[in-house]
Enzyme design. Structure first.
Site, PDB file in Angstrom:
ATOM      1  N   ASN A   1       0.846  -1.188   0.000  1.00  0.00           N
ATOM      2  CA  ASN A   1       0.000   0.000   0.000  1.00  0.00           C
ATOM      3  C   ASN A   1       0.884   1.242   0.000  1.00  0.00           C
ATOM      4  O   ASN A   1       2.114   1.139  -0.083  1.00  0.00           O
ATOM      5  CB  ASN A   1      -0.948  -0.005   1.204  1.00  0.00           C
ATOM      6  CG  ASN A   1      -0.199  -0.148   2.511  1.00  0.00           C
ATOM      7  OD1 ASN A   1       0.572   0.732   2.901  1.00  0.00           O
ATOM      8  ND2 ASN A   1      -0.403  -1.270   3.202  1.00  0.00           N
TER       9      ASN A   1
ATOM     10  N   LYS B   1       9.008 -16.691 -11.040  1.00  0.00           N
ATOM     11  CA  LYS B   1       8.265 -15.560 -11.583  1.00  0.00           C
ATOM     12  C   LYS B   1       7.093 -16.057 -12.415  1.00  0.00           C
ATOM     13  O   LYS B   1       7.254 -16.926 -13.281  1.00  0.00           O
ATOM     14  CB  LYS B   1       9.190 -14.686 -12.442  1.00  0.00           C
ATOM     15  CG  LYS B   1       8.479 -13.490 -13.065  1.00  0.00           C
ATOM     16  CD  LYS B   1       9.402 -12.699 -13.972  1.00  0.00           C
ATOM     17  CE  LYS B   1       8.624 -11.573 -14.652  1.00  0.00           C
ATOM     18  NZ  LYS B   1       9.469 -10.804 -15.592  1.00  0.00           N
TER      19      LYS B   1
END
Length: 409
Positions: free
Chosen positions: A209, A288
């Site tokens: 955030n 990934k």
């Protein structure tokens, strides 16, 4: 911040004396009454006029200067002082003060001071490591002087090692720690959380955030200046860890949960200012995640399954020990006070600090906040102010609530 406080700066003969000019300027901007005392050797490194221009006060060098008001009773300045810092402190000055020698204006005044005295040694590495100098430093510590460890690095003489005077910003923190606030939180243990958490998706990506940690860091810093024993549990931020605070670094919500709960029982006050993720990826990929389907080679949409993280504030509220004060934060985009009060009651908090992303001057990343302090029977709007000012008001309210609760008990 230092309005009404008198700070004495002692400057001895060292090339680092120029740094003290920056410190004097910073203190003056904080409205301190700054007086500089120099040894005769120090004037070979920096002109006293520099300090007089920066502070607005006469720089003292000669004990018998008949043109100065303290010439007859030199202890008058010592009586005014709230804190003394000698920076740079040469081996010579350290040795003289350690053995009670007062033969110039600086050493005479320092010897007469009853306030806190802080020493910032600055000298060649071999001089600093000399056993005689170390013995003198230990003697000062024994008599209650605070000695700041010198920085390690390249010195003016060409050597590399310990002996550099710390930067003015750090010296200022020591003065603020001593003189900026009354020690009305002495004896209290406070835990503060700050910053964001990061929840890993794969080795490259994560969920987080916009929290920068500024509000929580301000609270931790002000708690320490007011005398509390402070632990800061912080997510990864770009901020420097506050001085005089024990900082514990975490990354994920789970790590923050574990570190906070492990310390919660011993705390008198817990202030949860961190922005903790409510959800994390249900599975973390060890590789990934690629855009293409491994079989078809075609790009495809991905669905990220999430699971709930542990609710730190709810756990603290449920298991809060008697006498402990629990303060949470609520960052909202709508129905600010309604949502904040619901959180206050649901999680058994003593107070919640509510602020809205929609209000100018509040939210993530800025240096100001616009907060409302919500308790069981009161809502106090603070208005727009710096985050340190906001922190001070939060702590004032917490202490008032604790005092009131103590009277009721």
């Amino acid at each position: 911040m230092l309005e009404g406080k008198t700070v004495l700066l002692g400057v001895s003969g060292s090339i680092a004396a120029y740094k003290t000019a920056y410190l004097a300027s910073a203190l003056k901007k904080l409205k301190a009454d700054v007086h500089v005392l120099m040894t005769p050797n120090a004037v070979n490194f920096i002109n006293p006029i520099t300090f007089e221009e920066l502070t607005g006060n006469k720089c003292l060098v000669d004990t018998f200067d008949r043109n100065f008001e303290y010439s007859v009773e030199h202890v008058s300045l010592a009586k005014k002082a709230d804190v003394v810092m000698i920076a740079p402190a040469s081996a010579n000055v350290i040795g003289k003060i350690a053995h009670g020698i007062a033969d110039d204006m600086l050493t005479t005044t320092v010897m007469a001071c009853g306030c806190k005295k802080i020493i910032a040694p600055a000298m060649n590495t071999r001089m600093f490591e000399n056993p005689i100098v170390q013995d003198n430093i230990n003697t000062l510590k024994k008599y209650g002087y605070e000695v700041i460890s010198p920085a390690v690095g390249y010195l003016a003489c060409g050597d590399t090692g310990a002996g550099k005077m710390p930067e003015p910003e750090l010296l200022l923190e020591y003065i603020l720690q001593e003189a900026a606030c009354d020690k009305d939180m002495k004896g209290l243990k406070v835990l503060v959380t700050a910053g964001p958490t990061k929840e890993m998706i794969d080795p490259v990506r994560y969920i987080t955030n916009h929290s920068t940690g500024k509000m929580g860091y301000a609270i931790a810093r002000v708690c320490a200046r007011r005398g509390a024993e402070v632990t800061l549990v912080s997510g990864q931020t770009a901020l420097k860890a506050p001085e005089f605070v024990h900082t514990v670094w975490i990354t994920s919500a789970k790590e923050m949960f574990n570190e906070v709960i492990a310390r919660a029982e011993d705390q008198d006050i817990i202030i949860k200012a961190a922005a903790v993720a409510d959800y994390r990826p249900k599975q973390i990929s060890s590789e990934k995640i690629k855009k293409e389907n491994a079989q078809t080679g075609q790009e495809e949409e991905k669905i990220l399954a999430l699971e709930r993280t542990g609710d730190i504030l709810a756990y603290l509220g449920e298991y809060k020990r008697a006498g402990q004060f629990l303060c949470g934060f609520a960052m909202e985009t709508q129905n600010l006070l309604e949502n904040a009060r619901r959180k206050l009651e649901k999680k058994h908090l003593d107070m919640i600090v509510a602020n809205s992303l929609r209000e100018e001057g509040a939210g993530f990343g800025g240096d100001t906040n616009v907060a409302t302090l919500v308790t069981e029977d009161e809502e106090v709007s603070l208005g727009k102010m710096s985050k340190e000012e906001t922190a001070a008001h939060i702590l004032d309210k917490i202490l008032a609530q604790m005092k009131s609760r103590g009277r009721e008990d």
